[in-house]
Design an enzyme around this catalytic site. Structure first.
Site, short mmCIF file in Angstrom:
data_model
loop_
_atom_site.label_atom_id
_atom_site.label_comp_id
_atom_site.label_asym_id
_atom_site.label_seq_id
_atom_site.Cartn_x
_atom_site.Cartn_y
_atom_site.Cartn_z
N GLN A 54 1.37 -0.82 -0.24
CA GLN A 54 -0.28 0.07 0.01
C GLN A 54 0.87 1.20 0.49
OE1 GLN A 54 -2.37 -1.72 3.40
NE2 GLN A 54 -0.43 -1.45 5.09
N HIS A 76 -7.88 4.46 19.82
CA HIS A 76 -7.49 2.82 20.33
C HIS A 76 -7.57 2.88 21.77
CE1 HIS A 76 -4.07 4.41 17.29
NE2 HIS A 76 -4.47 3.41 17.53
N ASP A 113 0.78 1.38 13.53
CA ASP A 113 0.91 2.39 14.48
C ASP A 113 1.65 2.11 15.84
OD1 ASP A 113 -1.44 2.85 15.85
OD2 ASP A 113 -2.18 2.98 13.69
N ASP A 118 1.43 -7.72 12.03
CA ASP A 118 0.62 -5.88 10.66
C ASP A 118 2.00 -6.22 9.86
OD1 ASP A 118 -0.24 -3.04 10.64
OD2 ASP A 118 0.62 -3.77 9.18
N GLY A 152 -1.67 -11.44 9.03
CA GLY A 152 -2.02 -11.96 10.26
C GLY A 152 -3.36 -12.63 9.97
N ASP A 157 -7.30 -4.65 14.80
CA ASP A 157 -6.94 -2.74 14.62
C ASP A 157 -6.72 -2.76 13.33
OD1 ASP A 157 -6.18 -0.50 14.46
OD2 ASP A 157 -5.35 -0.77 16.03
N THR A 184 -7.07 -1.55 8.43
CA THR A 184 -7.86 -0.63 7.68
C THR A 184 -8.57 -1.56 6.93
OG1 THR A 184 -6.60 -1.80 6.28
CG2 THR A 184 -5.86 0.01 6.41
N ASP A 185 -9.64 -0.13 6.44
CA ASP A 185 -10.90 -0.72 5.89
C ASP A 185 -11.08 -1.54 5.00
OD1 ASP A 185 -12.54 1.88 6.61
OD2 ASP A 185 -11.32 2.80 5.22
N PRO A 235 -5.30 -5.29 1.74
CA PRO A 235 -5.01 -6.30 2.38
C PRO A 235 -5.83 -6.40 3.85
CG PRO A 235 -3.31 -4.62 2.40
CD PRO A 235 -4.62 -3.86 1.48
#
Ligand code: SPD
Length: 285
Positions: A35, A66, A90, A109, A141, A159, A161-162, A166
């Site tokens: 990405q 978080h 992050d 991640d 993952g 946790d 991404t949309d 991935p």
């Protein structure tokens, strides 16, 4: 405002909305094998990280997400010792989880670039990365979960991404079945579940898939998140057994130095929101 180089705008054409941040500078843009990760310095929100031009976090408001991705589920499990974070590069969720007396947290991640840039521009989120209880892995993952030992984990936190790119494979029954297998009997899964206002179909589909994977009890909690579409976000907790009441005594005194999460916020999050009950047919308890 659109296409103005001094503003970053994430537009949502399906809803005719957008969220903009005024930027001082675009610091960097790096294409990883997975990405495009970019960092901006904003005028008022601190640093901003985007992935494929979608906002991931800002210095100013990431604590809301978080804290709500970690403390409600950690205070719901009766005795969480072994935690896995899928995504979370992050390290903001990792930092919150490590405030609890857990034995181990493994974060998986797919993209090391996210963590490298977080270490540089969000060092406050990465301050616990060298905690001896933490292991940071950079791999897929979904595959990690397929290969993980049955009944070995207390809490899985997704946790991500949309559900495009991935992360797409983290939002389906096959993945939840693997999570179910890897969790101990009183294990809990929590996943970021997008906006309760504008992603209702996704929320419904996700909850349906979790149920099909045999999770018995689901709880969708909501919280403000200004930089995400609609400004209102959610996390869905799934239990193999009926979700226990959260450990109120421990959550009452804010020894975690949180900025948003507190006992009353947790308790309020358990109250079914009429819109979610009616529109999504949810059964929050
Ligand atoms: N619309 C973006 C949703 C991203 C959710 N996860 C962000 C990762 C923060 N740790």
């Amino acid at each position: 405002m659109f296409n103005n180089p001094s503003w970053f705008t994430e537009a949502n054409t399906s809803w005719g909305t957008g969220f903009s941040l005024q930027i001082k500078a675009k610091i960097c843009e790096e294409q990883s094998p997975y990405q495009k990760v970019a960092i901006y310095e904003t005028t008022h929100f601190g640093y901003l990280m985007t992935i494929d031009d979608i906002i991931m976090l800002s210095t100013c408001d990431n604590f809301l997400y978080h804290e709500m991705m970690s403390h409600p589920v950690l205070f719901t499990h009766p005795n969480p010792k072994n935690v896995v974070i899928i995504g979370g590069g992050d390290c903001g969720t990792l930092k919150e989880v490590l405030k609890h007396p857990v034995d181990s947290v493994v974060q998986i991640d797919i993209d090391e670039k996210v963590t490298q840039l977080a270490e540089k521009y969000f060092p406050e989120l990465c301050s616990s990365n060298n905690d001896p209880r933490a292991t940071l892995l950079f791999q897929d993952g979904i595959r990690w979960m397929q290969e993980a030992k049955t009944g070995s984990i207390d809490i899985i936190i997704v946790d991500s991404t949309d559900p495009i790119g991935p992360a797409e494979g983290l939002f389906n029954q096959a993945f939840y079945e693997q999570c179910y297998r890897v969790l101990r009997e009183d294990g809990l899964l929590v996943q970021q579940s997008e906006s309760p206002l504008i992603h209702q179909q996704l929320l419904k589909d996700m909850r349906h898939a979790m149920k099909k994977a045999d999770f018995t009890d689901l709880l969708t909690i909501t919280f403000p998140q200004p930089v995400y579409p609609s400004g209102w976000w959610s996390a869905t907790i799934a239990g193999k057994k009926q979700l226990p009441l959260f450990r109120k005594d421990e959550a009452t005194f804010n020894q975690l130095a949180t900025k948003y999460y507190q006992f009353a916020i947790h308790e309020a999050a358990l109250t079914p929101i009429p819109m979610l009950k009616d529109v999504l047919g949810l059964n929050n308890k």
